[in-house]
Write an enzyme that holds these catalytic residues in place. Sequence first.
Site, PDB file in Angstrom:
ATOM      1  N   LYS A  50       0.888   4.473   6.975  1.00 20.27           N
ATOM      2  CA  LYS A  50       0.167   5.298   5.999  1.00 20.27           C
ATOM      3  C   LYS A  50       0.631   6.749   6.119  1.00 20.27           C
ATOM      4  O   LYS A  50       1.249   7.145   7.095  1.00 20.27           O
ATOM      5  CB  LYS A  50      -1.349   5.256   6.254  1.00 20.27           C
ATOM      6  CG  LYS A  50      -1.993   3.896   6.108  1.00 20.27           C
ATOM      7  CD  LYS A  50      -2.124   3.482   4.674  1.00 20.27           C
ATOM      8  CE  LYS A  50      -2.861   2.187   4.504  1.00 20.27           C
ATOM      9  NZ  LYS A  50      -2.025   1.001   4.596  1.00 20.27           N
ATOM     10  N   SER A  70       0.800  -1.226   0.000  1.00 21.46           N
ATOM     11  CA  SER A  70       0.000   0.000   0.000  1.00 21.46           C
ATOM     12  C   SER A  70       0.835   1.280   0.000  1.00 21.46           C
ATOM     13  O   SER A  70       0.299   2.353  -0.255  1.00 21.46           O
ATOM     14  CB  SER A  70      -0.961   0.015   1.193  1.00 21.46           C
ATOM     15  OG  SER A  70      -0.263   0.215   2.398  1.00 21.46           O
TER      16      SER A  70
END
Length: 145
Positions: free
Chosen positions: A102, A65
Amino acid sequence: MKKEALERMGRAKKRGSLPLPLYAFRIPAGFPSPAEDYMEGKLDLNDELVDCEEATFFMRVSGDSMIGAGIMPGGMLVIDRSLEARHGKIVIAVVDGQLTVKRLYDRGGRVQLCSENPKYQPIKISREQDLQIWGVVTSVITRLD
């Protein structure tokens, strides 16, 4: 649980150092240049990667990701808990008990954890969710094998 998990991840320690050669010239990524035999000195990666050893730990990455930020599966993250987690920083977060890496989006009262891969949607954080920031990612170490 957080303290035990951090211990298993490995804290940065400067007990022993292993200075390695550091050459004074920069290596061109384009055309080859003549070899230079000048060594600038020794390099200790702790000095380069760890600013606050008491607050620094390492984690390995799984998943894709964050590949747009150069964070590849199997890479090693250097995380500093002493840094402020602010908008735009890459952070280690725990959302409702689930650990993730993230980019933090924090604008206008809206908080999201954003991937750096278009395959993944942002994680929108509601007031009802439990969000903890464990630290800010300062470096990525990736083996090229």
